[in-house]
Design a protein around this motif. Structure first.
Motif, PDB file in Angstrom:
ATOM      1  N   ALA A  30      86.377  -4.311 155.277  1.00  0.00           N
ATOM      2  CA  ALA A  30      87.747  -4.765 155.521  1.00  0.00           C
ATOM      3  C   ALA A  30      88.439  -5.089 154.212  1.00  0.00           C
ATOM      4  N   THR A  34      91.791  -3.246 152.920  1.00  0.00           N
ATOM      5  CA  THR A  34      93.049  -3.951 152.616  1.00  0.00           C
ATOM      6  C   THR A  34      93.547  -3.559 151.241  1.00  0.00           C
ATOM      7  N   GLU A  37      94.913  -0.110 151.241  1.00  0.00           N
ATOM      8  CA  GLU A  37      96.211  -0.056 151.921  1.00  0.00           C
ATOM      9  C   GLU A  37      97.302  -0.622 151.025  1.00  0.00           C
ATOM     10  N   ARG A 213      97.494  -2.007 165.495  1.00  0.00           N
ATOM     11  CA  ARG A 213      97.922  -1.538 164.176  1.00  0.00           C
ATOM     12  C   ARG A 213      99.323  -0.954 164.237  1.00  0.00           C
ATOM     13  N   GLN A 242      92.482 -12.392 161.367  1.00  0.00           N
ATOM     14  CA  GLN A 242      92.606 -11.190 160.549  1.00  0.00           C
ATOM     15  C   GLN A 242      91.281 -10.437 160.492  1.00  0.00           C
ATOM     16  N   GLU A 245      90.792  -8.523 163.525  1.00  0.00           N
ATOM     17  CA  GLU A 245      91.616  -7.322 163.561  1.00  0.00           C
ATOM     18  C   GLU A 245      90.978  -6.205 162.738  1.00  0.00           C
ATOM     19  N   PHE A 246      90.486  -6.568 161.534  1.00  0.00           N
ATOM     20  CA  PHE A 246      89.884  -5.541 160.691  1.00  0.00           C
ATOM     21  C   PHE A 246      88.573  -5.049 161.295  1.00  0.00           C
TER      22      PHE A 246
END
Lengths: 273, 394
Positions: A30, A34, A37, A213, A242, A245-246
């Protein structure tokens, strides 16, 4: 030392250790994602992205995690305290537990369930509960709207997700992920994304909606409900949301690879190590 | 109708309780009530400090009352206590996205009081900077609209353009935001040497960049179309009735533009079109803004091609003390018609200064068109009006 090592391949030590190792891997993944991204979108948007912490900003995720650990954990005065604090846990556990059934290599799976696909569908749908708990427990209008959106979205995409898997299950004749991967052996033309192409697209889109997402980030509603169900969270509780979510994002990718892209199978047999 | 206005007013003032009493019958067939929600003033999409009191039925807005006043800095009152030239920096702070038009409006009003004659070069430079100011405001407006629809990239592209124009402003006026450039009787300073050539080069580049960087990225995007087409629809009659000006009026098809219909300064000599659109929704406002940027480019080219020589400041004496009377300055700012009414009692300071800002008037739209839309549609509608906090709270 020797006495410790001889217990390592016995239950429940094997189970706990391997599951811990997978979680460690996923959460670090993750951090890498991040970073990727943020850097990629920065270059598209005429910016540099994080470039201060560590060489070329590579340690930024570590610094972020440190910051989140050191932040105060606030909860609103009128919040339903227990529900509010339990919600991040209820979000994280389902996203993490499904990793138990993901096969990484022949024999490298924490638990080879014979109903792994059903387990995956059942456990991911618990995530909606966490969203509702977070939205209701915060006792904020913004959170409540976000939670209702999240619940509606996750429940409605559950159905196409389940239905899109039926073809794969029929082709493989099994609900076990290991069996499904084994059934796809022998080259990329035997992977299920070719015969099941529309189903693969449906599954992937539904998976994006499950993971909330970007094209499906209505529950977060950045511009109108400013973060939706997680608007009142801070510090580690926010970090846990978070992380969930990842983890579910990576999970959707892993399950897609397992079901449609042959899991650990090489594209051509000659490439097998 | 009056009682309806009273209702909205009292609901806005006393918030929750008044809203409940005002709508005792908002229950659906299941006996469920509506939810009250206060959006802002601290909200990332509220264009500054606007508070909306919303009544929601699910996600449908039943009632929307904008509450202004969170950035009230009593600019009109301060203006009464300052000498005429010293009011110009106050006007800079009204609409901080398009300050140059605010200065222009005030200066026009005072010059009308004084019956002053302005050198032609000063007029041309004013119009030039004013059009740059419009580009500097319109392009980020488009960016903000996209940002609120969830696209983060256009705003950064928009700020790249704004940044380059700000560099021109810095070279010409000495400031990047609060310019204090247009003075009573002319402008503060002439353009620096080589500036017209640099501006020409930039404008040519912008003309080429506008299509790939903004239009091609935005206009055919499916999400953009489905979130803006038909959203915030205004009829031309309604728009005229509410006194809208600027883009919200022109996007309904009413071709009103102060620069065209009440030309001031150098605009008499310029050839440009008033951009209108028939649809009257958010998408139309985006098209009108892009069209106006193109017209501004056209005007800047005309001004630069034919820049008169000479002084940039008229000699009005050291002390500005108009005779008793009043003067009105009307300009077309990026958000609509900005008018200033200055009343003089023959002393050093104005007796009364009134600023008619387009944002305050255009804000009425929220009450009228938001009810019936979904909650997320408020953001594109804010992008259609594009208000600025400093301008609605004078």
């Amino acid at each position: 030392m020797g006495t410790v090592l001889q217990y390592l391949d016995q239950e429940p030590f094997r189970f706990l250790l391997s599951f811990g190792a997978i979680l460690f891997l996923v959460l670090n993944l993750a951090a890498v994602l991040t970073m990727a991204e943020r850097k990629t979108s920065a270059y598209i948007q005429l910016r540099y992205g994080p470039n201060r912490v560590g060489p070329r900003g590579l340690l930024q995720p570590a610094a972020d995690v440190f910051k989140l650990f050191s932040k105060e954990n606030l909860s609103p005065n009128s919040a339903d305290r227990w529900i509010f604090l339990a919600a991040p846990i209820a979000l994280f556990i389902p996203a993490a537990v499904v990793w138990l059934t993901v096969p990484f290599a022949p024999g490298a799976v924490v638990a080879d369930l014979n109903i792994a696909v059903v387990f995956f569908i059942a456990v991911t749908s618990i995530g909606a509960l966490g969203v509702i708990m977070a939205g209701y427990g915060s006792r904020s209008n913004f959170s409540l709207l976000g939670a209702l959106r999240g619940a509606a979205q996750m429940i409605s995409y559950e159905v196409p997700m389940l239905l899109s898997l039926l073809g794969v299950i029929m082709l493989a004749g099994s609900l076990s992920l290991v069996d499904i991967v084994n059934a796809q052996a022998g080259g990329f033309w035997r992977w299920y994304f070719l015969p099941q192409f529309p189903m693969f697209i449906a599954f992937y889109v539904a998976g994006l909606a499950e993971a909330r997402r970007v094209p499906f980030d209505l529950p977060e509603g950045e511009s109108e409900i400013v973060g939706g169900f997680m608007v009142e969270y801070s510090g580690m509780t926010w970090a846990l949301i978070q992380a969930a979510e990842f983890a579910s994002m990576a999970l959707i990718s892993a399950i897609t690879a397992t079901l449609f892209f042959g899991g650990w199978q090489p594209p051509i047999d000659a490439l097998d190590l | 109708m009056l009682s309806e206005e009273r209702r909205i007013e009292s609901a806005a003032l006393s918030g929750r309780a008044a809203g409940r009493l005002a709508n005792p019958d908002v229950r659906d067939e299941f006996g469920l009530e509506t939810m009250d929600m206060s959006m802002g003033p601290q909200h990332p999409a509220m264009h500054g400090l606007l508070r909306l009191i919303l009544e929601l039925d699910g996600e449908t807005v039943v009632r929307c009352d904008p509450v202004m006043g969170y950035l009230h800095r009593s600019k009109e009152k301060i203006s009464e206590n300052r000498m005429y030239p010293a009011v110009i920096p106050i006007t800079d702070r009204i609409d901080y996205m398009n300050n140059i038009a605010m200065e222009y409006g005030y200066v026009l009003a005072v010059e009308k009081l004084l019956d002053a004659e302005i050198p032609p070069r000063a007029d041309a430079v004013r119009a030039l900077m004013n059009e740059f100011g419009r580009i500097m405001s319109h392009i980020p407006s488009i960016g903000f609209l996209m940002l609120e629809l969830g696209a983060f990239t256009p705003i950064l592209y928009a700020f790249r353009e704004r940044e380059r124009i700000q560099n021109f402003f810095e070279a010409v006026t000495g400031a990047r935001m609060m310019f204090h450039y247009i003075r009573i009787g002319g402008v503060k300073a002439d353009l620096p040497e080589g500036m017209p050539e640099q501006m020409w080069e930039y404008i040519e580049g912008l003309e080429q960049r506008l299509q790939p960087d903004f239009v091609d990225l935005i206009e055919w995007n499916e999400i953009f179309i489905s979130r803006t087409r038909g959203i915030g629809k205004i009829t031309p009659e309604k728009a005229v009735e509410m006194g809208l000006t600027g883009v919200p009026l022109r996007c309904t098809g009413v071709p009103f533009d102060v620069r065209k219909h009440y030309p001031y300064g150098w605009y008499k000599n310029l050839d440009f079109d008033v951009i209108t659109d028939e649809a009257g929704d958010v998408e139309a406002s985006y098209r009108v803004r892009i069209g106006e940027v193109k017209q501004s480019i056209r005007m800047i080219k005309q001004i630069l091609e034919d820049l008169p020589e000479g002084e940039v400041m008229a000699d009005l004496g050291r002390r500005i003390r108009p005779d008793e009377g009043d003067g009105i300055g009307r300009v077309e700012s990026a958000r609509g018609e900005f008018a200033v009414h200055v009343v003089s009692d023959g002393s050093d300071t104005p007796y009364r200064v009134h600023y008619r800002t387009p944002c305050t008037v255009n804000m009425q739209l929220l009450q009228e068109i938001v009810p019936g839309h979904y909650l997320p549609d408020i953001m594109p509608i804010m992008g259609l009006i594009d208000p600025v906090s400093g301008a609605w709270d004078k």
